[in-house]
Write an enzyme that holds these catalytic residues in place. Structure first.
Site, PDB file in Angstrom:
ATOM      1  N   ASP A 163     103.922 -20.821   9.345  1.00 35.81           N
ATOM      2  CA  ASP A 163     103.836 -21.049   7.894  1.00 35.81           C
ATOM      3  C   ASP A 163     102.589 -20.422   7.289  1.00 35.81           C
ATOM      4  OD1 ASP A 163     106.245 -22.347   7.797  1.00 35.81           O
ATOM      5  OD2 ASP A 163     105.409 -24.354   7.844  1.00 35.81           O
TER       6      ASP A 163
ATOM      7  N   GLY B 209     112.275 -27.048   2.610  1.00 37.28           N
ATOM      8  CA  GLY B 209     112.552 -27.035   1.185  1.00 37.28           C
ATOM      9  C   GLY B 209     112.936 -25.680   0.648  1.00 37.28           C
TER      10      GLY B 209
ATOM     11  N   ASP C  48     103.073 -30.810   9.536  1.00 35.94           N
ATOM     12  CA  ASP C  48     104.377 -30.167   9.380  1.00 35.94           C
ATOM     13  C   ASP C  48     104.265 -28.649   9.479  1.00 35.94           C
ATOM     14  OD1 ASP C  48     103.095 -30.903   6.725  1.00 35.94           O
ATOM     15  OD2 ASP C  48     104.505 -29.387   6.037  1.00 35.94           O
ATOM     16  N   ASN C  49     103.036 -28.122   9.576  1.00 33.54           N
ATOM     17  CA  ASN C  49     102.832 -26.684   9.755  1.00 33.54           C
ATOM     18  C   ASN C  49     102.337 -26.347  11.155  1.00 33.54           C
ATOM     19  OD1 ASN C  49     103.553 -26.195   7.089  1.00 33.54           O
ATOM     20  ND2 ASN C  49     101.449 -26.313   6.349  1.00 33.54           N
TER      21      ASN C  49
END
Length: 485
Positions: A258, A93, A248-249
């Site tokens: 991240d 994003g 997702d990290n």
């Protein structure tokens, strides 16, 4: 065309997977960009000279304002579980991949909106960029697997968070930014073809030794599980807390990925939550190993259509506990200066952690001062006792520790040298990062560079920087960091 743009040639291996895996997306330029900080070692990894890093072309390139023709910028799609709940499609994003330099993917974080920004502006603020830059480099110094930071650039442009804040771009590098959620994305879409293409890509590029195996996908899961287990052990033994261990990290290469609301343990409390947004304590210090394993199971579920067997999938995941405990034991052993393992070591470490919790001992300072203690001489014990409220608990544990050292005929000089190589004197405390941020907000970037240099060699004495190894001031103990940071 500038020398820098002529010499830096990006390749695009990830882009070759196809547009279903990433969307071509140019960065959105920032006005009046300027250089805030660089990492000399990361520059060297990318084949960029210190002289090139001082040019305006460098600043514009790594702000996303101007790119060489070889760069094919793109944003990757992935999905994931966030705080234990399936969140569906996510994606880069506010991160844009420029391509690869010297085999490393180069990614701009904060370079503008992408198709996966949802309602976000795609920008990063100065404070979070500084924290990620410094912590990435601190973890390298500590020997913890991590993505790297190349540089930070800033701009006078403001974006709205809780209040207007300065924008910045942090450039980060890694062999790959593929995540557990990259595989979950295709599993939950029931797209086995894309799932296989991604797995084959990862195996070919990063786990080529698995290519010829009968079931390379089960072997991939086993390898990633092992790397993740080892990463959790590293985190626990340096007192690092990630704060947002969503799938997702989680890196497919077992890297710390991240940096958001991270923190390093100060007053020891296993239930400490470094992320103010984590209301349930899912990602507390004590929970990290369990969540690491949970995330591996989520990856295992995503790979199940390729592995083809529930039993083989379970077998590939079964090693997490053993790998974690083995690595953890080896790291604790090094921190305590033990040359071998003995049956009583688990009890010794458990008693140590209980004593640390009772006294709320500063994690880093305790181990560093312990490195100075002697086997048959208590003259250095007071430097530990001064940290304690319950000194009897410390004395009892030190007696247990010395008895254990005696059993292996420990030699003070040898043990102390080993311990100082495994117990850092310097970590990135929240208040140190905050001081660097506040100085940077006044256009003074010298504190960032000073911290970078100190944290690059965290095991060295560096007597000229003694204040950076001290207990945090009262105001620094109450700092809170949230996901918005």
């Amino acid at each position: 065309m500038s020398t820098l743009f002529n010499e830096l040639v990006f390749t695009d291996s990830f882009g070759a997977l196809g547009t279903e895996f990433s969307t071509p997306q140019p960065p959105t330029p920032l006005p009046e960009p300027y250089l805030i900080a660089t990492s000399p070692s990361s520059l060297a990894l990318c084949g960029i000279s210190p002289e090139q890093a001082k040019t305006s072309e460098f600043i514009h390139l790594f702000t996303g304002n101007q790119l060489p023709a070889s760069s094919q910028p793109r944003a990757a799609v992935y999905s994931g579980h966030q705080f234990g709940q399936w969140a569906g499609q996510l994606g880069d994003g506010r991160a844009i991949l420029l391509g690869e330099l010297a085999g490393l993917e180069v990614q701009l974080k904060g370079a503008g909106a992408t198709p996966y920004s949802r309602m976000g502006d795609g920008r990063a603020v100065l404070r979070s960029s500084i924290r990620e830059f410094l912590c990435s480099e601190a973890m390298v110094g500590l020997g913890v697997p991590t993505t790297r930071a190349l540089c930070i650039t800033g701009s006078p442009m403001l974006v709205m968070r809780e209040q207007p804040e300065s924008t910045a771009v942090v450039t980060r590098i890694a062999a790959s930014f593929v995540r557990f959620g990259s595989f979950e994305h295709w599993f939950y879409r029931d797209d086995v073809t894309s799932l296989k293409n991604l797995a084959d890509f990862v195996i070919q590029r990063y786990y080529s030794e698995l290519s010829g195996l009968e079931n390379p996908y089960a072997a991939l899961l086993r390898k990633v599980t092992k790397r993740t287990a080892h990463l959790m052990a590293h985190w626990q033994t340096v007192g690092f807390m990630h704060g947002v261990m969503n799938t997702d990290n989680m890196s497919i290469l077992g890297l710390t990925l991240d940096y958001g609301p991270f923190g390093f343990m100060e007053a020891f409390n296993p239930q400490h939550i470094c992320n103010h947004s984590d209301n349930q304590g899912r990602y507390s210090y004590a929970m990290q190993p369990q969540i690491g394993e949970w995330n591996c199971y989520a990856l295992g579920q995503a790979l199940l259509p390729l592995i083809g067997s529930v039993d083989e999938t379970k077998a590939a995941l079964a090693d997490f506990g053993l790998e974690y405990q083995s690595k953890l034991a080896a790291l604790w052993q090094a921190k305590l200066g033990l040359t071998c393992s003995m049956e009583e070591d688990d009890a010794l470490i458990s008693a140590m952690l209980s004593m640390m919790k009772i006294n709320q001992l500063d994690f880093t300072i305790f181990f560093r001062r312990l490195s100075d203690c002697y086997l048959n001489d208590a003259s250095m014990d007071d430097q530990l006792r001064d940290l304690c409220v319950d000194r009897d608990a410390l004395d009892q544990w030190l007696s247990q520790y010395r008895l254990r050292l005696t059993k292996e005929a420990s030699v003070d000089a040898v043990r102390q040298q080993v311990m100082r190589r495994h117990n850092p004197k310097f970590i990135l405390r929240n208040y140190l990062a905050q001081q660097a941020i506040e100085a940077a907000q006044r256009n003074d970037f010298s504190e960032i560079e000073k911290l970078r240099q100190i944290l690059a060699n965290p095991f060295d004495e560096q007597p000229e920087h003694e204040l950076y190894a001290a207990l945090p001031p009262d105001w620094g103990r109450a700092l809170s960091v949230s996901c918005s940071s």
